[in-house]
Design a protein around this motif. Sequence first.
Motif, PDB file in Angstrom:
ATOM      1  N   PHE A 204     -17.136  45.661 -44.957  1.00  0.00           N
ATOM      2  CA  PHE A 204     -16.749  46.401 -43.763  1.00  0.00           C
ATOM      3  C   PHE A 204     -17.796  46.133 -42.689  1.00  0.00           C
ATOM      4  CE2 PHE A 204     -19.507  49.088 -46.270  1.00  0.00           C
ATOM      5  CZ  PHE A 204     -20.326  49.715 -45.349  1.00  0.00           C
ATOM      6  N   ARG A 205     -17.558  46.661 -41.514  1.00  0.00           N
ATOM      7  CA  ARG A 205     -18.520  46.479 -40.418  1.00  0.00           C
ATOM      8  C   ARG A 205     -19.144  47.818 -40.066  1.00  0.00           C
ATOM      9  NH1 ARG A 205     -18.768  41.524 -38.319  1.00  0.00           N
ATOM     10  NH2 ARG A 205     -17.037  40.084 -38.784  1.00  0.00           N
ATOM     11  N   ASP A 206     -20.458  47.791 -39.807  1.00  0.00           N
ATOM     12  CA  ASP A 206     -21.160  49.016 -39.466  1.00  0.00           C
ATOM     13  C   ASP A 206     -21.046  49.295 -37.967  1.00  0.00           C
ATOM     14  OD1 ASP A 206     -22.939  47.318 -38.191  1.00  0.00           O
ATOM     15  OD2 ASP A 206     -24.563  47.614 -39.644  1.00  0.00           O
TER      16      ASP A 206
ATOM     17  N   ASP B 255     -21.395  46.426 -35.652  1.00  0.00           N
ATOM     18  CA  ASP B 255     -20.462  45.331 -35.912  1.00  0.00           C
ATOM     19  C   ASP B 255     -21.039  44.295 -36.887  1.00  0.00           C
ATOM     20  OD1 ASP B 255     -17.808  44.597 -35.469  1.00  0.00           O
ATOM     21  OD2 ASP B 255     -18.381  42.988 -34.110  1.00  0.00           O
ATOM     22  N   ARG B 256     -22.081  44.669 -37.618  1.00  0.00           N
ATOM     23  CA  ARG B 256     -22.614  43.784 -38.652  1.00  0.00           C
ATOM     24  C   ARG B 256     -21.800  43.935 -39.927  1.00  0.00           C
ATOM     25  NH1 ARG B 256     -28.326  45.844 -36.882  1.00  0.00           N
ATOM     26  NH2 ARG B 256     -27.522  47.666 -37.997  1.00  0.00           N
TER      27      ARG B 256
ATOM     28  N   ASP C 160     -18.697  37.368 -42.762  1.00  0.00           N
ATOM     29  CA  ASP C 160     -18.609  37.620 -41.328  1.00  0.00           C
ATOM     30  C   ASP C 160     -17.531  36.758 -40.679  1.00  0.00           C
ATOM     31  OD1 ASP C 160     -19.840  38.869 -38.842  1.00  0.00           O
ATOM     32  OD2 ASP C 160     -20.083  36.732 -38.386  1.00  0.00           O
ATOM     33  N   ALA C 161     -17.397  35.530 -41.170  1.00  0.00           N
ATOM     34  CA  ALA C 161     -16.396  34.628 -40.606  1.00  0.00           C
ATOM     35  C   ALA C 161     -14.975  35.045 -40.981  1.00  0.00           C
ATOM     36  CB  ALA C 161     -16.660  33.197 -41.077  1.00  0.00           C
TER      37      ALA C 161
ATOM     38  N   ARG D 216     -13.399  41.550 -36.284  1.00  0.00           N
ATOM     39  CA  ARG D 216     -14.375  42.373 -35.586  1.00  0.00           C
ATOM     40  C   ARG D 216     -13.948  43.832 -35.591  1.00  0.00           C
ATOM     41  NH1 ARG D 216     -19.173  40.025 -35.549  1.00  0.00           N
ATOM     42  NH2 ARG D 216     -18.813  37.781 -35.435  1.00  0.00           N
ATOM     43  N   ARG D 217     -14.936  44.704 -35.492  1.00  0.00           N
ATOM     44  CA  ARG D 217     -14.696  46.139 -35.559  1.00  0.00           C
ATOM     45  C   ARG D 217     -13.964  46.614 -34.308  1.00  0.00           C
ATOM     46  NH1 ARG D 217     -18.070  50.356 -33.698  1.00  0.00           N
ATOM     47  NH2 ARG D 217     -17.784  52.344 -34.781  1.00  0.00           N
TER      48      ARG D 217
END
Length: 381
Positions: A106-108, A111-112, A227-228, A232-233
């Motif tokens: 998931f993304r924090d 957005d990481r 990530d790829a 995106r969040r």
Amino acid sequence: MRGDNAWEMLTGLMDAAVSDIARIAADGRHFDRQRIVALADVWDNNTSNVFGVARIRPRWLRERSARKALRWMADRGESRRAWMISHGGEAMRRLLDGIGPDPLYFRDYADRVVPSRLPLAAAGLDTDYDLDAAVVRGFALERRGREVGGHLTLLTPRRYADGIAELTVHVDGVHAARLTSTDSGGLGIAGDAELRVGKAGLVRATAAAVTLDDRMWHRSRAGRTADALLPRRDPRSRRAPLVLLPVGEAAWAAARCFQEVMLQIRQVRHAEGVGRVPLAGLCAAVSGAGSRVRAAADLPRGRQERAYREMAERWRPPALVGEGAGGLPGDAWLTLASYRAGEVVTNFARPHGDGWRVGASAWTAAGRFTVSWAGERLTIS
């Protein structure tokens, strides 16, 4: 539960959770602490929804709200959905159709990309971390009913950047294990669920997964790959709460009492205090809770208020009993042995009357501490 009536299934799950906890806790030799915590946790943010649905009339509108409440409840992981389906059968399965599997990433807030619990064999640990230099920080083996599970926590240097990360390997269905606090020489992984720790440490299990406490994981090779792949969040996609609130002081009081009982049951998550939580008394206090709420839903408002007041009075949780962690009795049947940074905690069962009562002990390990699982017994030395 019978048929495909969502309101009956929703209230039936209240009854099922209580009866399941009582059954799990009945024989301390096979105490499943983690399962009890998971069942009690369901009602931390679902109790008010049940009472909120109960106030809705006519019945067809209540039924529609119950369906929403069940899907909202189920959106907290595959294990919870499996439990719901085990009690609701094919009707529950159809109702929950379309809720996807638990995400691996998931993304924090920044957005990481961040990992959830990853299958051990697919986590790429040997690429991103120097497992040969891993150092044991803590471990635990614990009975889960008739099986044994546990975890192993290590500190390991990163390969992709400077510094140390903490990784925890979670194992289920342990066949054999021996873990020692002084194990050194790194971590070896064989197949999907076999661990070698130092010269003599070993865990053979049916399944294994890993969680990573590494604030830089997004820079690792595995992190860049994830990530790829991960969109995106979108701040607009946050899970909206389901707000179905009880109406009336009596309904609120009953809801709070049931929730408080479940919160007290959930205190067994703290292994040092399992002996203080009167599980049998707590389960007896709220036995049949869902059936009572379901019966009250169709009563005239005045009688309904009286029914809720009776529930609140009946469900007042008993006080905690006994003492916290003490010494380990000589006749203890171990159900948990854990070690972290020199501190040892055990849970155990002892004969009491015509059954087995659970308890806890804790101490500081002066030297080496070893826990083993073999021959259907958990032992320490």
